[in-house]
Design an enzyme around this catalytic site. Structure first.
Site, PDB file in Angstrom:
ATOM      1  N   CYS A  88       0.782  -1.248   0.000  1.00  0.00           N
ATOM      2  CA  CYS A  88       0.000   0.000   0.000  1.00  0.00           C
ATOM      3  C   CYS A  88       0.804   1.283   0.000  1.00  0.00           C
ATOM      4  CB  CYS A  88      -0.927   0.011   1.210  1.00  0.00           C
ATOM      5  SG  CYS A  88      -2.133  -1.320   1.226  1.00  0.00           S
ATOM      6  N   HIS A 149      -2.841   6.735   3.797  1.00  0.00           N
ATOM      7  CA  HIS A 149      -1.736   5.814   4.084  1.00  0.00           C
ATOM      8  C   HIS A 149      -0.351   6.351   3.735  1.00  0.00           C
ATOM      9  CE1 HIS A 149      -1.105   1.228   4.848  1.00  0.00           C
ATOM     10  NE2 HIS A 149      -0.510   2.006   5.744  1.00  0.00           N
TER      11      HIS A 149
END
Length: 484
Positions: A88, A149
């Site tokens: 991610c 993120h």
């Protein structure tokens, strides 16, 4: 005392000048407004862990994705489109900055982990120029709705990096509260405030979709940029979906989640048509990496081999659909190599501005590919597959070389088995089954030379790259907590 004729003459001519000047200013202002209105809008939808074979138009799947299939029929499928990482944080850093993760220092977390975690000291550096900053400087309204993120501390949040507004979770949906208190409840944020903790994850796709449509509605008369990093299918073994979709697919929770993502894309495309923005809006739909390996399997990367979190094709080659009626030829397929790093420069040029010129940017302008320019080729001589901080493979043209390594890292661990050179012809061998390294030594040498250049510039396990930049750091990170 009456004014003289000369004075009256000067007054009249000055008055005429003022009228003319006012008219010119009005025309120029109108021209500026028209120019701004004519700038294209951009929507980038970035799914989480969705595999190459999870969408019907990309391969065999049990999922019903009629809206995405129609989007591909009305636009272009990019079949050699890559994320820069199988996980991610590094993947998202590349889309936002137009750079390989190692260049911006976000290839590993502060403790050497594969991604950033809650209360991580590390995050996106303040002096990095993001795609949102580039577009905001060109007069765009900018928003992010979804999973960020790239750091949960205040200096790292989207509102500090070019986004006018933010609604979403700051990291992965599986980073929930722990009993020992090391992690807080999963936060849902509005700009820089936690408004719920935890939110109902079953409703995230629905709520994100509603927010995006609200933003489009409010900004339909000016150019806008929407970055929508969806939370789903996500990192949990049982992805979430709203009641309308839960239990309705032929592939359990994963399929339910994918089919709701398809619905979400359809709702956004419908909103564009409703506001007559269809022909002024480029929509790009893709994923941050391939589907991870679960037992039993849920997501699919077919016809590619391998799983997410790896440097196999199934780990980093992701489905990508680009739609812009009147600009992108309908029903077309582009198999030229391109990547998420190309979005920043491409969108900048489309917005009549330029990517930052004071630093290295790894992305390239892919407008010729998107617009179906005859004989257009990939702008990349080589593409580099990093796993954490290890360079593991190189692609050039249709050749992919897994590098000979004394110790190859697997499964997020800093140990592994040695690996021999392996060369695959991706044009004819998507499953990476026939190693042609011995038969094509000249190709191996050429790709090894590209690898040496990458190690010098971007670095490797045993060295810093000359072109690497520092990430952002905070000394004492604090948990994000609900503010009453």
């Amino acid at each position: 005392m009456s004014p003289s004729k000369g004075t009256l003459s000067l007054f009249r001519s000055s008055g005429c000048w003022l009228v003319v000047a006012a008219a010119c200013w009005a025309v120029n202002g109108l021209h500026g407004a028209v120019a701004a209105a004519q700038k294209p809008n951009f929507i980038v939808i970035f799914c989480d862990n969705l595999g190459y074979g999870d969408v019907a138009c990309f391969g065999p799947t049990r999922h019903r994705t009629p809206n995405l299939d129609r989007m591909a029929a009305e636009g272009m499928k990019l079949t050699s489109f890559y994320a820069t990482s199988g996980v991610c944080t590094p993947s998202r850093a590349s889309l936002i900055t137009g750079c390989y993760p190692r260049r911006v220092g976000l290839h590993v977390g502060s403790q050497g982990g594969v991604v950033l975690f809650p209360k991580d000291q590390k995050g996106l550096a303040a002096d990095e120029v993001t795609v949102a900053e580039s577009l905001r400087q060109a007069g765009y309204a900018t928003t992010i709705v979804g999973k960020w993120h790239l750091g949960d501390q205040p200096p790292f949040l989207p509102t500090r990096h070019g986004f006018d507004s933010y609604f979403g979770i700051p990291y992965s949906d599986d980073m929930t509260e722990t009993e020992d208190g090391r992690r807080p409840p999963l936060p849902l944020m509005e700009n820089e405030r936690v408004i719920e903790a935890p939110p109902d994850r079953n409703l995230l796709t629905q709520r994100y979709t509603e927010r995006v449509i609200e933003f489009i509605t409010e900004n339909r008369d000016r150019p806008f940029f929407v970055y929508m990093p969806q939370a789903m299918p996500g990192s949990t073994r049982a992805p979430f979906a709203s009641e309308r979709f839960r239990g309705k697919s032929a592939n359990g929770p994963w399929g339910d989640s994918v089919e709701e993502l398809d619905w979400s894309a359809g709702e956004i495309l419908a909103a564009l048509k409703r506001f007559d923005l269809d022909e002024r809006t480029l929509v790009i739909w893709t994923s941050d990496n391939g589907a991870p390996q679960h037992n039993p399997p849920q997501g699919s990367n077919l016809p590619l081999t391998g799983w997410g979190y790896t440097t196999a094709e199934g780990g980093q080659r992701v489905p990508c659909i680009a739609r812009w009626p009147g600009k992108i030829p309908a029903g077309t397929v582009c198999d030229e190599l391109c990547s998420t790093i190309d979005l920043l420069p491409t969108l900048a040029f489309l917005a009549a501005t330029e990517p930052p010129g004071d630093r290295a940017i790894d992305g390239r302008d892919i407008r010729p590919l998107l617009f179906g320019t005859p004989s257009a080729k990939s702008p990349h001589e080589a593409f580099f597959y990093y796993y954490l901080d290890q360079l593991q493979a190189v692609r050039s043209g249709h050749w992919k070389l897994y590098l000979p390594l004394e110790s190859k890292w697997y499964n997020f661990r800093r140990d592994g088995r040695p690996a021999k050179a392996a060369l695959y012809d991706l044009k004819n061998d998507l499953q990476e089954t026939e190693n042609l390294a011995a038969a094509k030594p000249e190709v191996v040498e050429r790709l090894l030379a590209y690898a040496a250049q990458a190690r010098e510039d971007l670095g490797d396990v045993d060295r810093q790259g000359t072109g690497q930049r520092e990430p952002g750091w905070v000394a004492e990170p604090k948990p994000l907590l609900l503010i009453p």
